[in-house]
Design an enzyme around this catalytic site. Structure first.
Site, PDB file in Angstrom:
ATOM      1  N   HIS A   1       3.972  20.364   2.844  1.00 15.28           N
ATOM      2  CA  HIS A   1       4.798  20.779   3.985  1.00 15.28           C
ATOM      3  C   HIS A   1       4.730  22.286   4.193  1.00 15.28           C
ATOM      4  O   HIS A   1       4.785  22.771   5.338  1.00 15.28           O
ATOM      5  CB  HIS A   1       6.259  20.383   3.759  1.00 15.28           C
ATOM      6  CG  HIS A   1       6.602  18.985   4.176  1.00 15.28           C
ATOM      7  ND1 HIS A   1       6.518  18.558   5.480  1.00 15.28           N
ATOM      8  CD2 HIS A   1       7.049  17.918   3.451  1.00 15.28           C
ATOM      9  CE1 HIS A   1       6.897  17.282   5.553  1.00 15.28           C
ATOM     10  NE2 HIS A   1       7.215  16.878   4.339  1.00 15.28           N
TER      11      HIS A   1
ATOM     12  N   HIS B   1       3.488  16.326  -2.250  1.00 15.56           N
ATOM     13  CA  HIS B   1       3.967  15.986  -0.900  1.00 15.56           C
ATOM     14  C   HIS B   1       4.756  17.157  -0.313  1.00 15.56           C
ATOM     15  O   HIS B   1       4.528  17.559   0.846  1.00 15.56           O
ATOM     16  CB  HIS B   1       4.840  14.729  -0.987  1.00 15.56           C
ATOM     17  CG  HIS B   1       5.423  14.298   0.312  1.00 15.56           C
ATOM     18  ND1 HIS B   1       5.066  13.123   0.942  1.00 15.56           N
ATOM     19  CD2 HIS B   1       6.370  14.864   1.126  1.00 15.56           C
ATOM     20  CE1 HIS B   1       5.750  12.992   2.065  1.00 15.56           C
ATOM     21  NE2 HIS B   1       6.552  14.041   2.199  1.00 15.56           N
ATOM     22  N   GLU B   2       5.686  17.708  -1.096  1.00 16.82           N
ATOM     23  CA  GLU B   2       6.570  18.755  -0.567  1.00 16.82           C
ATOM     24  C   GLU B   2       5.841  20.080  -0.373  1.00 16.82           C
ATOM     25  O   GLU B   2       6.081  20.784   0.615  1.00 16.82           O
ATOM     26  CB  GLU B   2       7.781  18.942  -1.492  1.00 16.82           C
ATOM     27  CG  GLU B   2       8.657  17.708  -1.652  1.00 16.82           C
ATOM     28  CD  GLU B   2       9.116  17.097  -0.334  1.00 16.82           C
ATOM     29  OE1 GLU B   2       9.223  17.835   0.669  1.00 16.82           O
ATOM     30  OE2 GLU B   2       9.357  15.880  -0.314  1.00 16.82           O
TER      31      GLU B   2
END
Length: 204
Positions: free
Chosen positions: A191, A187-188
Site C-alpha cells: 500500500h 500486503h500492507e
C-alpha cells in the site's frame, strides 16, 4: 564461500545500509501538512478509503513518504497509532492490517496484527520497508478493506525482513517475520508504494 553464508552476509550488509538510509530519510521527511494533522486529530474511527471513490483511488495509488523523527516523538503520532488500531479492529472493519494511505495519509506507517506473537497483538510500524524477501513463497487468499467484495490468491514470500523506526528509541530496527504475519506485512507495505493486492493476484 558457501552460498548460504554468502547470502547471509550480503543480506546483513544490505540491511545495515538500508537502515542507515531509512534514518537519513526520516531526518529529511516533509513536515505534516494541515490536512494530515486534521485527519490525525479528528475524533472517532478513521474513514477507510475505497477504490470505488475516484479521489480515494488517487491516494491509494500514491507512493508514501516517511515521518520526520520529531513527529514520531510526539503525542500526535501516538494518537495516530491508537486510532489506526481502533479503526482496523472496529466491528465495521475487522481487519488484520491497515496502512497510512488507507486512512488518507501518504506516510509510511502500517498497523499489523502479529499472529506470530503471544496474544496476537496489533503493532504499529513507522517508516517501514521490507529489506529482504525469501525466494521460498506461499500462496493464499487475500482481501482488503479498501477493495470491498473482491478476494483472490496472491503469491508472497514465506519470510521477510522488515526495517522500521522504533518509536521509543527512534533508532532503526530490523525484524524477521515468517508465515501469515509475513503475508500481512507484504500486503500492507505494498500500500505504501501504491500497490494493491489485486495487482498481484494469481491469474488462472
Amino acid at each position: 564461500m558457501k552460498t548460504g553464508i554468502k547470502n547471509f552476509i550480503m543480506m546483513a550488509l544490505l540491511s545495515s545500509v538500508l537502515s542507515a538510509v531509512c534514518g537519513c530519510v526520516a531526518g529529511n521527511a516533509p513536515r505534516l501538512s494541515g490536512a494530515e494533522k486534521g485527519i490525525i486529530d479528528a475524533d472517532g474511527i478513521m474513514r477507510v478509503l475505497s477504490i470505488s471513490d475516484r479521489k480515494d483511488s488517487l491516494v491509494l495509488r500514491s507512493k508514501c513518504v516517511d515521518f520526520p523523527k520529531r513527529v514520531l516523538r510526539s503525542e500526535r503520532f501516538h494518537r495516530l497509532a491508537d486510532r489506526m488500531v481502533a479503526t482496523v479492529t472496529d466491528s465495521t472493519q475487522d481487519g488484520v492490517g491497515i496502512a497510512g494511505p488507507q486512512v488518507g495519509l501518504k506516510r509510511r506507517v502500517v498497523a499489523v496484527q502479529r499472529f506470530d506473537k503471544e496474544g496476537k497483538p496489533f503493532e504499529v510500524y513507522p517508516n517501514i520497508r521490507i529489506v529482504y524477501r525469501s525466494e521460498e513463497t506461499q500462496t493464499g487468499p487475500e482481501g482488503c478493506l479498501s477493495v470491498p467484495d473482491i478476494y483472490g490468491n496472491v503469491e508472497r514470500s514465506q519470510t521477510v525482513v522488515i526495517s522500521y523506526i522504533d518509536i521509543n528509541t527512534l533508532k532503526p530496527v530490523r525484524d524477521t517475520v515468517s508465515g501469515f504475519t509475513a503475508v500481512i506485512f507484504q500486503h500492507e507495505t505494498d500500500h505504501l508504494d501504491g500497490i494493491l493486492f489485486t495487482d498481484r493476484m494469481c491469474r488462472d
